[in-house]
Structure formats: structure tokens, C-alpha cells
Design an enzyme around this catalytic site. Structure first.
Site, PDB file in Angstrom:
ATOM      1  N   HIS A 191       0.675  -1.251   0.067  1.00 62.91           N
ATOM      2  CA  HIS A 191      -0.131  -0.160   0.038  1.00 62.91           C
ATOM      3  C   HIS A 191       0.785   1.347   0.107  1.00 62.91           C
ATOM      4  O   HIS A 191       0.557   2.214  -0.808  1.00 62.91           O
ATOM      5  CB  HIS A 191      -0.888  -0.132   1.295  1.00 62.91           C
ATOM      6  CG  HIS A 191      -1.844  -1.079   0.968  1.00 62.91           C
ATOM      7  ND1 HIS A 191      -2.566  -1.643   2.141  1.00 62.91           N
ATOM      8  CD2 HIS A 191      -2.579  -1.472   0.090  1.00 62.91           C
ATOM      9  CE1 HIS A 191      -3.532  -2.564   1.800  1.00 62.91           C
ATOM     10  NE2 HIS A 191      -3.546  -2.512   0.575  1.00 62.91           N
ATOM     11  N   GLU A 418      -2.862 -13.513 -14.993  1.00 65.14           N
ATOM     12  CA  GLU A 418      -2.205 -13.333 -13.273  1.00 65.14           C
ATOM     13  C   GLU A 418      -1.885 -14.693 -12.991  1.00 65.14           C
ATOM     14  O   GLU A 418      -1.454 -14.711 -11.682  1.00 65.14           O
ATOM     15  CB  GLU A 418      -3.624 -12.547 -12.643  1.00 65.14           C
ATOM     16  CG  GLU A 418      -4.086 -11.414 -13.017  1.00 65.14           C
ATOM     17  CD  GLU A 418      -5.240 -11.023 -12.491  1.00 65.14           C
ATOM     18  OE1 GLU A 418      -5.249 -10.217 -11.583  1.00 65.14           O
ATOM     19  OE2 GLU A 418      -6.321 -11.550 -12.792  1.00 65.14           O
ATOM     20  N   ASP A 442      -0.416  -9.801  -9.211  1.00 70.59           N
ATOM     21  CA  ASP A 442      -0.794 -11.200  -8.845  1.00 70.59           C
ATOM     22  C   ASP A 442       0.036 -12.305  -9.448  1.00 70.59           C
ATOM     23  O   ASP A 442       0.470 -13.405  -9.015  1.00 70.59           O
ATOM     24  CB  ASP A 442      -2.333 -11.439  -9.323  1.00 70.59           C
ATOM     25  CG  ASP A 442      -3.113 -11.025  -7.990  1.00 70.59           C
ATOM     26  OD1 ASP A 442      -2.799 -11.430  -6.943  1.00 70.59           O
ATOM     27  OD2 ASP A 442      -4.079 -10.438  -8.174  1.00 70.59           O
ATOM     28  N   CYS A 489      -1.091  -4.214 -16.737  1.00 69.92           N
ATOM     29  CA  CYS A 489      -1.592  -3.040 -16.119  1.00 69.92           C
ATOM     30  C   CYS A 489      -1.476  -3.266 -14.783  1.00 69.92           C
ATOM     31  O   CYS A 489      -2.063  -2.706 -13.707  1.00 69.92           O
ATOM     32  CB  CYS A 489      -3.365  -3.215 -16.203  1.00 69.92           C
ATOM     33  SG  CYS A 489      -3.843  -4.843 -15.691  1.00 69.92           S
TER      34      CYS A 489
END
Length: 565
Positions: A191, A418, A442, A489
Site C-alpha cells: 500500500h 495473473e 498477482d 496493467c
């Protein structure tokens, strides 16, 4: 004086005095039940109400901070607010209060119980322990009437040093005050990394020893290389300033579509968490949206949003992009984004369970209704609307998703890569749909069996890891063989240096946080496609992520010097 090394996660070079963030006091273990304590009369109703009110106050504060910050922060903090409002957590508190525990002890022990569950639920959820601790500390602070130790405000610009930062602290940082962030823990997709990048604050994570430096120590932080110079000399400061001036000048000069210096086109797109992010896209001139997350509509509510509500939310984004491409990711529920109305609360390993597209196995109508809402919004817009499904593993899943999208009236349907299985069989997966989009975050955690939020595994989660780049190459080659476009992405797309490698591997579009787009555009404009391919080969030949980053940085610098004459 010397330097420390971590992982650069948000570019920029800046020097300033370091200030350490105060360590929060440990909550400690809860006291034993009242029967073993001095006899006291516990007001069960009052203590329970106080504990629940504290949790609601924390949830409301997190939502307020998220709304104020917008962007990625809004999604992160909405998920945290959902934890604070979890009915199971409140029930645990109630059980303990009825057993004779005071509100603070009941809260602390309930969180300890959840902490144990997460720690044993696989690495993906185990990393959420830090978020849980932050919510606990905030709730206990509300109960006691004290302030939670937070970001310092000394009244002058400084470099913030911490063991790690909670999302609620990172989301509301003022870049004019906190000019750089360095943490001992955290990974490239933590984060802290994601939010620092969205704020444009240079940041280095997984930097051992930074929190032990004395306050007021002058440090030079390079968020691109991950190097932190301690007490740098005048010459080092001058070099860093020259590099930063050149970087900012390139950003200011960059306009137009993404392309290499010899004219090879690369679509530069933005990732959006919802309509509230639209205010930041005008200045960067994206070719469209490469990832529109839709979880913002579904989180923190007891049931799914209706078709009309979904249509309106999607239409707001579509309308802002006119005739440009907008790629909508269907609901990515499960794992760290559980939904009350569809996620099983007792799933033994959520990261490897029913998440992403697999949710349609449990609730097929949920996906069909979302596709219908997207199609309805697309009919009222000039945007080129594409849809893609998360967590696809096989060609059969890709084909089934495309069929459902077509049945809903959506002409272009792709899937995310992913899972390593999808990369290994990319040519067949690509043949079964219309495009591929690689989610490097991921993909890395599944390839290395390492949770993407685990700071102690940051070296494995580094998007520069050659094994991860091998999977990207396989996906790009497979899409190319099928004649289909392939994008990235994940956070890797926002690294101006790694973007060159991705293009060299055959990626045709890059989607990133809006603030990162100008730097990527400028980086591409300095290199030919042949240069990018040479950089990709150097990265694949490296022994590890750090070696790949250094090899590519050196080779790219040499190529730029030659090109400049």
C-alpha cells in the site's frame, strides 16, 4: 558518509532531514476473564456499545480519508473500513464483553483472534495483519480518548522514515511537507508503494536500517534506484539535483501518444478506481483506460448494486473518454476483497479459492448482471468499451467469458493473465478471446508463492525478477502468435525503466496510475524499439531482480549517451 539500499517504488530524487515516525505501542495481550480478576461490575450494554461505537468511528474516519484522498487510496481505505465494520468482529467483541471483559480488552482480544486466523490463512491474507493492527490501534485510541501516533508535522519539509506505514497514514500525506518516504518493511506492490506513487512522493521500501537513523540526519533519497545516501556531500547533491531537473523537464515536455524514438506506437493508458479519479486525467493525456476497477461499487454493502446504479457509474467514466478505449475489469471479489453477499467466510485459502472470474461459479447471475450494466452504459457513450475478466487460468474459461460478454452485447472481451497457467498457455488463451492484459502484481505472487503485500518477501515480489519477465514474454509471444493485443496493467507498467523492457518483450500497451504516465512517455521517447529489445534481453539474462534493474539501468544510460551524441 555512506548509503543504504532498498527497493525504489516511486521515482524522484530529493534530499532533506529525516524524521522517524513514532512506533505505536503494542496493544498487548488481553487480560483474563473477569472471574479471575478483582470483582468488578461490568456494564455489558455500555461496554459493548462503546466498543462498537469505536469500530464505527474508525470505519467512518477511514472512509472520510479515502474520499478526501481519492484514487487508489479510496479503494484501499474502503476495504479497511469494511474490516472495521465486519459483523463477525463485532460479534466476537460482544461475546467477550458478556463474559465480563471491559471494552478495550474485548476489542484487543477480538482482534488477536482475527490476527491468528489471518496469520494462518496463507500468505496473501497473512500480510493483512498489519492493516488489522492499524484498525485495532485506532479503535483502542478512540476508546481511551488518546490520539494514535501518526505522521509528524514539524513545520518544514522532511523525509519520513518508518518501519512501515498504514494506508490511512500514507493516503493523506502532504507532498509539500513529506518530500520522500523510506520504510524498513513493505514491498514493491505494498500500500505504501502504490499510494506514494499516486501522490508523486519519491519512495524507497524494504530499506534495512533506515528507522535506526537519528532524527535530523540529512539523507538523499532516490526513489528510482532505491538508494538512500546518508549525509551526502555537495557533489552527490548536485548530481542528484541535475538528474531530477532533467527528469522533470522531460515530463513537462512530453505530450502526444506513446511511442519509441523510431516511431513504434505503445498505447499509454491509465488505471482508474472509479469516477472520482477523473479529475486527474486531463493533464496526462492518456490514450484511454487500461483498467477500470469496479470493486468500488460493490464493497462495504450488504447486497450487490442494481443495474441502474452500475450503469450510471460506468457511464460517467465512459463519457469522459469520448472515442477512446475504456477497459472494464469485471468484479474481482474474494481474497482480500471479500463481499458479504457472495464470498464464503470459511474458505480455507481465499487467495487460491473462489475469487475473480471464479465467483461466477458460485453466483453466475452476478457476472451476467454486471455485463448487462456495462453494455447498457456503453450504448449511451462514444467510448470504445472493452471488458476483461480477472483470474483466468484456462482457454476454456477465456472462451466462456467471451461468450457471456458477447451475449450481453459487448463486442470486445479479453482476460487477465495473473496465473502462471494462463501465461504458459497464452497462445491458446489469446485465441479464445480478444486481448490479454497482464497483471504483474498477482502474477508475481503466484509465480513465486509469495504474498504481494509481504515486506519480508520483497525481493521475490520485485517486478524485475527475470522469472516474472519470462512469464510476461510468454504471454506477449502467445498474444502475438494469435494476432491479439497484450497489455500490462500492474505496477510494473508505471516504472519508466521497466516499461522499456516490457515493450522490448512485445507488450503493446501499458496502463498505470495517471501520475506515472508522463515519465513513461518520456522514457519511451528516448529509446528505439531495438534498444528496448536489447534491454529486455539484458533483464532476462540477469540472475535476479536487483541484477536485472542495474544491468538495464547501465545499458539504458549508455544508449541515451550515444543517442545524444
Amino acid at each position: 558518509m555512506g548509503g543504504l539500499r532498498g527497493i525504489g517504488v516511486s521515482p524522484g530524487a530529493v534530499a532533506g532531514p529525516l524524521i522517524r515516525m513514532a512506533t505505536r505501542p503494542a496493544a498487548g495481550s488481553a487480560p483474563p476473564p473477569a472471574v479471575e480478576m478483582p470483582a468488578v461490575e461490568v456494564d455489558v450494554h455500555g461496554e459493548n456499545a462503546a466498543a462498537r461505537a469505536a469500530l464505527e468511528a474508525v470505519a467512518a474516519e477511514l472512509e472520510t480519508r479515502g474520499t478526501r484522498a481519492g484514487g487508489d487510496a479510496a479503494e484501499v481505505l474502503a476495504a479497511q473500513a469494511m474490516i472495521a465494520r465486519d459483523p463477525g468482529l463485532a460479534d466476537l467483541v460482544t461475546t467477550r464483553v458478556k463474559a465480563g471483559w471491559l471494552a478495550p480488552a474485548a476489542l484487543a482480544d477480538a482482534f488477536a483472534h482475527y490476527r491468528g486466523i489471518l496469520a494462518g490463512a496463507g500468505e496473501y491474507l497473512a500480510a493483512r495483519v498489519a492493516d488489522l493492527d492499524d484498525i485495532r490501534d485506532r479503535a483502542l485510541a478512540v476508546l481511551s480518548g488518546r490520539a494514535v501516533p501518526g505522521v509528524p508535522h514539524p513545520g518544514h519539509p522532511y523525509v519520513l522514515a518508518a518501519v512501515d506505514l498504514a494506508p490511512a497514514d500514507t493516503a493523506t500525506l502532504d507532498p509539500a511537507e513529506v518530500i520522500a518516504i523510506v520504510t524498513e518493511e513493505g514491498g514493491p506492490t505494498s500500500h505504501t508503494a502504490i499510494l506514494a506513487k499516486s501522490l508523486g512522493i519519491p519512495a524507497v521500501v524494504a530499506c534495512a536500517g533506515i528507522a535506526s537513523l537519528a532524527d535530523a540526519t540529512v539523507v538523499l533519497v532516490d526513489g528510482g534506484t532505491g538508494v538512500v545516501d546518508v549525509e551526502p556531500g555537495a557533489e552527490a547533491l548536485a548530481r542528484a539535483q541535475a538528474r531530477e531537473d532533467a527528469r522533470r523537464a522531460a515530463l513537462a515536455a512530453g505530450t502526444g501518444p506513446g511511442r519509441t524514438s523510431d516511431g513504434h506506437g505503445v498505447d499509454l493508458l491509465v488505471n482508474l478506481g472509479g469516477a472520482e479519479d477523473l479529475t486527474v486525467i486531463g493533464a496526462v493525456g492518456p490514450a484511454g483506460v487500461g483498467l477500470l476497477r469496479t470493486e468500488f461499487l460493490f464493497l462495504d454493502r450488504p447486497d450487490e448494486p442494481g443495474l441502474a446504479e452500475q450503469r450510471e457509474a460506468y457511464l460517467r467514466v465512459f463519457a469522459a473518454f469520448g472515442g477512446r478505449k475504456v477497459v472494464v475489469r469485471t468484479l474481482d471479489a474474494g481474497a482480500d476483497k471479500p463481499l458479504r453477499f457472495v464470498t464464503a467466510p470459511d474458505e480455507p485459502n481465499p487467495a487460491l479459492g473462489v475469487r475473480g472470474l471464479r465467483t461466477a461459479r458460485r453466483a453466475p447471475g452476478l457476472l451476467d448482471r454486471q455485463l448487462a450494466a456495462i453494455a447498457a452504459a456503453a450504448e449511451g457513450s462514444e467510448a470504445k468499451v472493452w471488458v476483461m475478466a480477472p483470474m483466468v487460468s484456462t482457454p476454456a474459461e477465456a472462451a466462456a467469458f467471451r461468450a457471456r460478454a458477447r451475449a450481453a452485447g459487448l463486442a470486445v472481451a479479453g482476460v487477465m493473465v495473473e496465473v502462471p497457467a494462463a501465461a504458459l498457455r497464452a497462445s491458446a488463451v489469446a485465441a479464445a478471446c480478444d486481448f490479454l492484459s497482464i497483471g504483474t502484481n498477482d502474477l508475481a505472487q503466484y509465480a513465486f508463492a509469495a504474498d504481494r503485500m509481504a515486506g519480508g518477501l520483497a525481493d521475490l515480489l520485485d517486478p524485475w525478477q527475470p522469472a516474472l519477465l519470462d512469464l510476461v514474454r510468454l504471454a506477449a509471444d502467445g498474444a502475438g502468435a494469435a494476432g491479439k493485443p497484450v497489455g500490462v496493467c500492474g505496477e510494473a507498467a508505471s516504472d519508466p525503466l521497466l516499461a522499456l523492457v516490457l515493450v522490448g518483450l512485445g507488450v503493446t500497451s501499458l496502463s498505470m496510475a495517471p501520475i506515472a504516465l508522463p515519465a513513461v512517455r518520456a522514457s519511451l521517447a528516448r529509446h528505439t524499439l531495438a534498444h528496448c529489445r536489447r534491454l529486455a534481453a539484458a533483464a532476462l539474462a540477469a540472475p535476479d531482480g536487483q541484477g536485472a534493474r542495474y544491468a538495464v539501468a547501465a545499458l539504458a544510460a549508455d544508449q541515451e549517451r550515444v543517442a545524444a551524441g
